[in-house]
Design a protein around this motif. Structure first.
Motif, PDB file in Angstrom:
ATOM      1  N   UNK A  29     -10.169 -49.458   6.636  1.00  0.00           N
ATOM      2  CA  UNK A  29      -9.499 -48.292   6.082  1.00  0.00           C
ATOM      3  C   UNK A  29      -8.083 -48.193   6.633  1.00  0.00           C
ATOM      4  N   UNK A  30      -7.193 -47.694   5.796  1.00  0.00           N
ATOM      5  CA  UNK A  30      -5.780 -47.581   6.135  1.00  0.00           C
ATOM      6  C   UNK A  30      -5.521 -46.270   6.849  1.00  0.00           C
ATOM      7  N   UNK A  31      -4.672 -46.321   7.857  1.00  0.00           N
ATOM      8  CA  UNK A  31      -4.230 -45.114   8.544  1.00  0.00           C
ATOM      9  C   UNK A  31      -4.872 -44.938   9.898  1.00  0.00           C
ATOM     10  N   UNK A  32      -4.010 -44.778  10.929  1.00  0.00           N
ATOM     11  CA  UNK A  32      -4.501 -44.521  12.275  1.00  0.00           C
ATOM     12  C   UNK A  32      -3.393 -43.867  13.095  1.00  0.00           C
ATOM     13  N   UNK A  33      -3.696 -42.694  13.610  1.00  0.00           N
ATOM     14  CA  UNK A  33      -2.726 -42.007  14.475  1.00  0.00           C
ATOM     15  C   UNK A  33      -3.007 -42.260  15.953  1.00  0.00           C
ATOM     16  N   UNK A  34      -4.099 -42.962  16.270  1.00  0.00           N
ATOM     17  CA  UNK A  34      -4.434 -43.236  17.671  1.00  0.00           C
ATOM     18  C   UNK A  34      -3.461 -44.224  18.304  1.00  0.00           C
ATOM     19  N   UNK A  35      -3.087 -45.254  17.559  1.00  0.00           N
ATOM     20  CA  UNK A  35      -2.125 -46.262  18.001  1.00  0.00           C
ATOM     21  C   UNK A  35      -2.433 -46.811  19.396  1.00  0.00           C
ATOM     22  N   UNK A  36      -3.624 -47.332  19.541  1.00  0.00           N
ATOM     23  CA  UNK A  36      -4.088 -47.855  20.833  1.00  0.00           C
ATOM     24  C   UNK A  36      -3.224 -49.025  21.292  1.00  0.00           C
ATOM     25  N   UNK A  37      -2.905 -49.073  22.578  1.00  0.00           N
ATOM     26  CA  UNK A  37      -2.183 -50.240  23.108  1.00  0.00           C
ATOM     27  C   UNK A  37      -3.000 -51.510  22.875  1.00  0.00           C
ATOM     28  N   UNK A  38      -2.348 -52.562  22.426  1.00  0.00           N
ATOM     29  CA  UNK A  38      -3.019 -53.822  22.184  1.00  0.00           C
ATOM     30  C   UNK A  38      -3.713 -53.928  20.837  1.00  0.00           C
ATOM     31  N   UNK A  39      -3.599 -52.911  19.987  1.00  0.00           N
ATOM     32  CA  UNK A  39      -4.246 -52.942  18.670  1.00  0.00           C
ATOM     33  C   UNK A  39      -3.766 -54.153  17.872  1.00  0.00           C
ATOM     34  N   UNK A  40      -4.723 -54.865  17.253  1.00  0.00           N
ATOM     35  CA  UNK A  40      -4.333 -56.028  16.456  1.00  0.00           C
ATOM     36  C   UNK A  40      -4.250 -55.687  14.973  1.00  0.00           C
TER      37      UNK A  40
END
Length: 99
Positions: A29-40
């Motif tokens: 799914x598109x969209x994420x406000x978490x923006x975790x460090x290291x996200x691929x």
């Protein structure tokens, strides 16, 4: 007119064995406000990307995938589309697939 919920989908994979038990139909799914460090999956962070799917059409596609044991939802962040998530999961479970 009935208002059918929609998902904003970044990517679909009809058959994969690494994202859950058995063979899976995988939905990113598109969209994420978490923006975790290291996200691929940073390309999935913007909410405006991807393609809009009605949940009934997407459920029908997922349920018709040959050999699929179930559906795996990935992100982006699926819970950021929570209004469509619960009814979609109901459709998948009613169709006899795991989530």
């Amino acid at each position: 007119m009935i208002d059918i919920p929609t998902f904003r989908v970044a990517e679909l994979l009809e058959s994969c064995s690494i994202y859950g038990p058995g063979d899976r139909f995988v939905i990113w799914l598109q969209g994420c406000t978490l923006r975790c460090p290291g996200c691929w999956n940073q390309e999935m962070w913007p909410a405006e990307g991807g393609q809009v799917w009605r949940i009934d059409d997407l459920a029908q596609l997922a349920l018709s995938a040959k050999g699929s044991d179930g559906v795996t939802l990935m992100g982006g962040e699926p819970l950021e589309q929570a209004d469509a998530l619960a009814p979609f999961l109901d459709l998948i479970r009613a169709g006899g697939k795991s989530v």
